[in-house]
Write an enzyme that holds these catalytic residues in place. Sequence first.
Site, PDB file in Angstrom:
ATOM      1  N   HIS A 152      -2.257  -5.352   1.943  1.00  0.00           N
ATOM      2  CA  HIS A 152      -3.781  -5.859   1.467  1.00  0.00           C
ATOM      3  C   HIS A 152      -3.426  -7.354   1.007  1.00  0.00           C
ATOM      4  CE1 HIS A 152      -7.743  -6.686   0.327  1.00  0.00           C
ATOM      5  NE2 HIS A 152      -7.323  -7.327  -0.889  1.00  0.00           N
ATOM      6  N   LYS A 204       0.673  -1.265   0.157  1.00  0.00           N
ATOM      7  CA  LYS A 204      -0.073  -0.055   0.116  1.00  0.00           C
ATOM      8  C   LYS A 204       0.994   1.290  -0.072  1.00  0.00           C
ATOM      9  CE  LYS A 204      -4.050  -2.142   2.323  1.00  0.00           C
ATOM     10  NZ  LYS A 204      -4.890  -1.814   3.400  1.00  0.00           N
TER      11      LYS A 204
HETATM   12  P1  CMP Z   1      -7.539  -4.262   4.105  1.00  0.00           P
HETATM   13  O1  CMP Z   1      -7.093  -5.717   4.435  1.00  0.00           O
HETATM   14  O2  CMP Z   1      -7.077  -3.661   2.466  1.00  0.00           O
HETATM   15  O3  CMP Z   1      -9.128  -4.296   3.833  1.00  0.00           O
HETATM   16  C1  CMP Z   1      -9.699  -3.070   3.914  1.00  0.00           C
HETATM   17  C2  CMP Z   1      -9.096  -2.083   4.388  1.00  0.00           C
HETATM   18  O4  CMP Z   1      -9.656  -1.014   5.192  1.00  0.00           O
HETATM   19  C3  CMP Z   1      -8.183  -2.590   5.645  1.00  0.00           C
HETATM   20  O5  CMP Z   1      -7.177  -3.396   4.861  1.00  0.00           O
HETATM   21  C4  CMP Z   1      -7.770  -1.151   6.338  1.00  0.00           C
HETATM   22  O6  CMP Z   1      -6.726  -0.606   5.423  1.00  0.00           O
HETATM   23  C5  CMP Z   1      -8.852  -0.415   6.129  1.00  0.00           C
HETATM   24  N1  CMP Z   1      -9.630  -0.592   7.380  1.00  0.00           N
HETATM   25  C6  CMP Z   1     -10.216  -1.438   8.031  1.00  0.00           C
HETATM   26  N2  CMP Z   1     -10.769  -1.387   9.248  1.00  0.00           N
HETATM   27  C7  CMP Z   1     -10.540  -0.004   9.390  1.00  0.00           C
HETATM   28  C8  CMP Z   1     -10.952   0.800  10.463  1.00  0.00           C
HETATM   29  N3  CMP Z   1     -11.669   0.501  11.519  1.00  0.00           N
HETATM   30  N4  CMP Z   1     -10.439   2.068  10.554  1.00  0.00           N
HETATM   31  C9  CMP Z   1      -9.728   2.540   9.276  1.00  0.00           C
HETATM   32  N5  CMP Z   1      -9.546   1.703   8.247  1.00  0.00           N
HETATM   33  C10 CMP Z   1      -9.875   0.522   8.201  1.00  0.00           C
END
Ligand code: CMP
Length: 133
Positions: free
Chosen positions: A114, A8
Amino acid sequence: MRTLTIIKPDAVAGGKMGKVLAHLEESGFTVAAAKFMHLTTEQAQAFYEVHAERPFYGSLVEFMTSGPCMPMVLEADDAVAKLREVIGATDPAEAADGTVRKLFAESKERNAIHASDSSENATNEIAFFFPNL
Ligand code: CMP
């Protein structure tokens, strides 16, 4: 078996892209495809559409378009589950020692990497970034 990962924008901007990639390779993954790109707002919104109703959606899209990132297709036995284990919990504060997020993530949102969360999503996410694969 294949899965989709994205190094990311926080990890790229922080100069950690190479270290994250080395960690993935040392963990037993091989890179089947990769590209370095700056997501448009439309791409980030579409990729994270499943989270559209969540309060962090706008901020997440802003973060994911804040700079370049590196989507990659990784190969390993049981790649989806294995990668989830290697990257650790969403929140680096809760991630196990030695995981990518424990080592390199800044926060729950700016969490360095991710990974697809199911084999069905892996197929869809690979097609999203690598339609010709
Ligand atoms: P990722 O695995 O890419 O899937 C969804 C993304 O949303 C996660 O990683 C984080 O970058 C973001 N994310 C998930 N939960 C939260 C949260 N509570 N607050 C802010 N960002 C979040």
